[in-house]
Motif scaffolding. Structure first.
Motif, PDB file in Angstrom:
ATOM      1  N   UNK A 158       1.140  -1.304  -0.231  1.00  0.00           N
ATOM      2  CA  UNK A 158      -0.208   0.214   0.306  1.00  0.00           C
ATOM      3  C   UNK A 158       0.596   1.422  -0.609  1.00  0.00           C
ATOM      4  N   UNK A 159       0.599   2.110  -0.825  1.00  0.00           N
ATOM      5  CA  UNK A 159       1.890   2.933  -1.496  1.00  0.00           C
ATOM      6  C   UNK A 159       0.374   4.317  -1.154  1.00  0.00           C
ATOM      7  N   UNK A 160       1.273   5.497  -0.516  1.00  0.00           N
ATOM      8  CA  UNK A 160       0.551   6.312  -0.466  1.00  0.00           C
ATOM      9  C   UNK A 160       0.974   7.513  -0.829  1.00  0.00           C
ATOM     10  N   UNK A 161       1.188   8.896  -1.330  1.00  0.00           N
ATOM     11  CA  UNK A 161       1.550   9.755  -2.631  1.00  0.00           C
ATOM     12  C   UNK A 161       0.878  10.591  -1.555  1.00  0.00           C
ATOM     13  N   UNK A 162       1.667  11.670  -0.984  1.00  0.00           N
ATOM     14  CA  UNK A 162       0.922  12.960  -0.875  1.00  0.00           C
ATOM     15  C   UNK A 162       1.254  14.425  -1.635  1.00  0.00           C
ATOM     16  N   UNK A 188      -4.372  18.372  -1.610  1.00  0.00           N
ATOM     17  CA  UNK A 188      -4.495  19.026  -0.694  1.00  0.00           C
ATOM     18  C   UNK A 188      -6.557  18.984  -0.044  1.00  0.00           C
ATOM     19  N   UNK A 189      -7.011  18.197  -1.038  1.00  0.00           N
ATOM     20  CA  UNK A 189      -8.700  17.866  -0.620  1.00  0.00           C
ATOM     21  C   UNK A 189      -9.116  17.157  -0.659  1.00  0.00           C
ATOM     22  N   UNK A 190      -7.821  16.083  -0.343  1.00  0.00           N
ATOM     23  CA  UNK A 190      -8.080  14.680   0.652  1.00  0.00           C
ATOM     24  C   UNK A 190      -8.933  15.090   2.286  1.00  0.00           C
ATOM     25  N   UNK A 191     -10.188  13.877   2.707  1.00  0.00           N
ATOM     26  CA  UNK A 191     -10.918  14.032   3.821  1.00  0.00           C
ATOM     27  C   UNK A 191      -9.511  13.071   4.559  1.00  0.00           C
ATOM     28  N   UNK A 192      -9.622  13.734   5.961  1.00  0.00           N
ATOM     29  CA  UNK A 192      -9.394  12.753   6.735  1.00  0.00           C
ATOM     30  C   UNK A 192      -7.823  12.192   6.511  1.00  0.00           C
ATOM     31  N   UNK A 193      -6.919  13.118   5.987  1.00  0.00           N
ATOM     32  CA  UNK A 193      -4.992  12.436   5.965  1.00  0.00           C
ATOM     33  C   UNK A 193      -4.988  12.352   6.165  1.00  0.00           C
ATOM     34  N   UNK A 194      -4.897  12.056   7.719  1.00  0.00           N
ATOM     35  CA  UNK A 194      -4.463  11.241   8.504  1.00  0.00           C
ATOM     36  C   UNK A 194      -4.435  10.020   9.087  1.00  0.00           C
ATOM     37  N   UNK A 195      -5.430   9.517   8.542  1.00  0.00           N
ATOM     38  CA  UNK A 195      -6.158   8.264   8.000  1.00  0.00           C
ATOM     39  C   UNK A 195      -6.037   7.370   6.861  1.00  0.00           C
ATOM     40  N   UNK A 200      -0.820   3.585   4.968  1.00  0.00           N
ATOM     41  CA  UNK A 200       0.259   3.369   4.039  1.00  0.00           C
ATOM     42  C   UNK A 200       1.334   2.604   4.170  1.00  0.00           C
ATOM     43  N   UNK A 201       2.345   1.632   3.670  1.00  0.00           N
ATOM     44  CA  UNK A 201       3.217   1.009   3.558  1.00  0.00           C
ATOM     45  C   UNK A 201       4.819   2.049   3.482  1.00  0.00           C
ATOM     46  N   UNK A 202       4.757   2.281   2.356  1.00  0.00           N
ATOM     47  CA  UNK A 202       4.929   3.326   1.708  1.00  0.00           C
ATOM     48  C   UNK A 202       4.760   4.586   1.520  1.00  0.00           C
ATOM     49  N   UNK A 203       5.027   5.653   2.372  1.00  0.00           N
ATOM     50  CA  UNK A 203       4.504   6.808   1.907  1.00  0.00           C
ATOM     51  C   UNK A 203       5.586   8.245   1.501  1.00  0.00           C
ATOM     52  N   UNK A 204       4.707   8.456   0.695  1.00  0.00           N
ATOM     53  CA  UNK A 204       5.879   9.496  -0.315  1.00  0.00           C
ATOM     54  C   UNK A 204       5.422  10.694   0.054  1.00  0.00           C
ATOM     55  N   UNK A 205       6.147  11.785   0.321  1.00  0.00           N
ATOM     56  CA  UNK A 205       5.485  13.032   0.462  1.00  0.00           C
ATOM     57  C   UNK A 205       6.176  14.541   0.056  1.00  0.00           C
ATOM     58  N   UNK A 206       5.344  15.048  -0.860  1.00  0.00           N
ATOM     59  CA  UNK A 206       5.829  15.960  -1.900  1.00  0.00           C
ATOM     60  C   UNK A 206       5.230  17.176  -2.076  1.00  0.00           C
ATOM     61  N   UNK A 207       4.757  18.176  -0.584  1.00  0.00           N
ATOM     62  CA  UNK A 207       4.180  19.210  -0.512  1.00  0.00           C
ATOM     63  C   UNK A 207       4.690  20.317  -0.509  1.00  0.00           C
ATOM     64  N   UNK A 208       5.867  20.571  -0.023  1.00  0.00           N
ATOM     65  CA  UNK A 208       5.998  21.880   0.073  1.00  0.00           C
ATOM     66  C   UNK A 208       5.854  22.288   1.193  1.00  0.00           C
ATOM     67  N   UNK A 209       5.364  21.348   2.324  1.00  0.00           N
ATOM     68  CA  UNK A 209       5.286  22.227   3.968  1.00  0.00           C
ATOM     69  C   UNK A 209       6.402  22.297   4.925  1.00  0.00           C
ATOM     70  N   UNK A 210       7.114  22.901   5.384  1.00  0.00           N
ATOM     71  CA  UNK A 210       7.768  21.977   7.041  1.00  0.00           C
ATOM     72  C   UNK A 210       7.606  21.240   8.262  1.00  0.00           C
ATOM     73  N   UNK A 214       3.082  14.580  10.958  1.00  0.00           N
ATOM     74  CA  UNK A 214       3.336  13.834  12.064  1.00  0.00           C
ATOM     75  C   UNK A 214       3.405  12.762  12.182  1.00  0.00           C
ATOM     76  N   UNK A 215       3.985  12.295  13.435  1.00  0.00           N
ATOM     77  CA  UNK A 215       4.644  10.664  14.472  1.00  0.00           C
ATOM     78  C   UNK A 215       2.962  10.360  13.811  1.00  0.00           C
ATOM     79  N   UNK A 216       2.423  10.958  14.677  1.00  0.00           N
ATOM     80  CA  UNK A 216       0.581  10.081  13.989  1.00  0.00           C
ATOM     81  C   UNK A 216       0.172  10.226  13.081  1.00  0.00           C
ATOM     82  N   UNK A 217       0.670  10.394  11.866  1.00  0.00           N
ATOM     83  CA  UNK A 217       0.589  10.469  10.746  1.00  0.00           C
ATOM     84  C   UNK A 217       1.456   9.415   9.944  1.00  0.00           C
TER      85      UNK A 217
END
Ligand code: NAP
Length: 281
Positions: A158-162, A188-195, A200-210, A214-217
């Motif tokens: 399960x890969x999630x790309x933000x 940016x319109x995804x609801x309940x992003x943390x859920x 994700x078993x593989x999480x790729x993050x490409x947003x541009x926000x410092x 966070x750890x809970x996500x």
């Protein structure tokens, strides 16, 4: 495990330098990358400098062509046409972003697809989505290479790309799909992003926000790839989109910023330049 893009890049560049050394005898010259920089945006200047430095390390000829921010679209297109026609230029890259009065789409489409080392030309993008041979965009290519080198199995995961930009989010999602991961693209319109990200078993993050993620996500044992390049508002230092200190203990594999995806992007640009040089002989 922290995947050092810096270390992997150094190895890849050393191997490419050995290969390039053999080119003058085999082909009469080394590959030539032309980089166009419009204006003096400090981030762009630093990226262009990094590309020139990497070219020197690999033994590729690099011409950085600087133009004032007042250059017209017509003048820029004429410069690209000149480089397209030059048989001694193998790769052409226009550093983005461009001033507002110039259409980035027009500029990207004007580059000869055979010299499109960034992999941004519409014909390259179409080929990528149609599973045809193409030049892969550098950042997504670097991410997949890092995962492969770290021994991360992507098939069936399960890969999630933000993020869903043309430069990172969309193409990296396609490359993960090609590796047989099941891919969810969040934005940016995804609801309940943390859920979503916790799945994700593989999480790729490409947003541009410092330090946005966070750890809970993040779930225990996830593989976390941080593409973001930001300034930490508190320290002013470079940081990613992921809160590295909080997530590193939870992740099975993580990339740092700086020293992660960034160096791999430039190294894959070197690889693409060599590929274009060899393909067009
Ligand atoms: P971009 O074009 O601005 O795209 C950002 C994406 O993040 C968009 O898809 C946006 O969603 C999404 N997003 C923004 N806020 C969000 C939120 N609160 N929740 C969920 N999603 C959100 O940026 P980019 O060009 O892809 O670059 C992303 C980051 O990677 C930047 O920091 C950039 O500097 C960095 N980068 C690094 C490299 C490298 O080599 N290391 C290369 C390229 C980019 P919407 O589509 O809904 O607006």
């Amino acid at each position: 495990m922290i995947i050092s893009g810096k270390e992997l890049s150094a190895k890849m560049k050393a191997a490419m330098a050995e290969e390039v050394k053999t080119f003058p005898e085999k082909y009469g010259r080394v590959p030539h990358l032309a980089v166009i920089l419009v204006g003096d945006n400090p981030a762009s200047v630093s990226y262009v400098t990094g590309k020139a430095k990497a070219s020197a390390e690999v033994g590729i000829k690099n011409s950085t062509i600087r133009r004032e921010a007042t250059i017209t679209e017509e003048e820029l297109l004429a410069l690209i046409a000149e480089l397209n026609a030059d048989d001694e230029v193998d790769g052409i890259l226009v550093q983005l972003p461009l001033p507002k009065h110039i259409s980035e789409d027009k500029v990207i489409a004007a580059i000869d697809v055979k010299k499109d080392v960034d992999g941004f030309h519409p014909a390259n993008v179409a080929a990528l989505w149609q599973k045809q041979p193409c030049t892969l965009p550098c950042t997504p290519k670097g991410i997949i290479r890092m995962l492969q080198t770290a021994g991360v199995e992507m098939a069936g995961k399960e890969a999630v790309v933000i993020g869903r930009s043309n430069i990172v989010g969309l193409p990296v999602s396609k490359l993960l799909l090609d590796q047989n991961a099941t891919v969810t693209i969040a934005h940016s319109r995804t609801k309940n992003l943390a859920e979503v990200t916790r799945r994700a078993e593989i999480l790729v993050v490409a947003i541009g926000r410092p330090k946005f993620v966070t750890a809970d996500m993040v779930s225990e044992g996830a593989v976390v790839i941080d593409v973001g390049v930001n300034r930490d508002p508190e320290t002013g230092k470079l940081c990613g989109d992921v809160d590295f200190a909080a997530i590193e203990p939870k992740a099975s594999v993580i990339t740092p910023v700086p020293g992660g995806v960034g160096p791999m992007t430039i190294t894959c640009l070197m690889e693409n330049t060599i590929e274009c040089f060899l393909k067009n002989r």
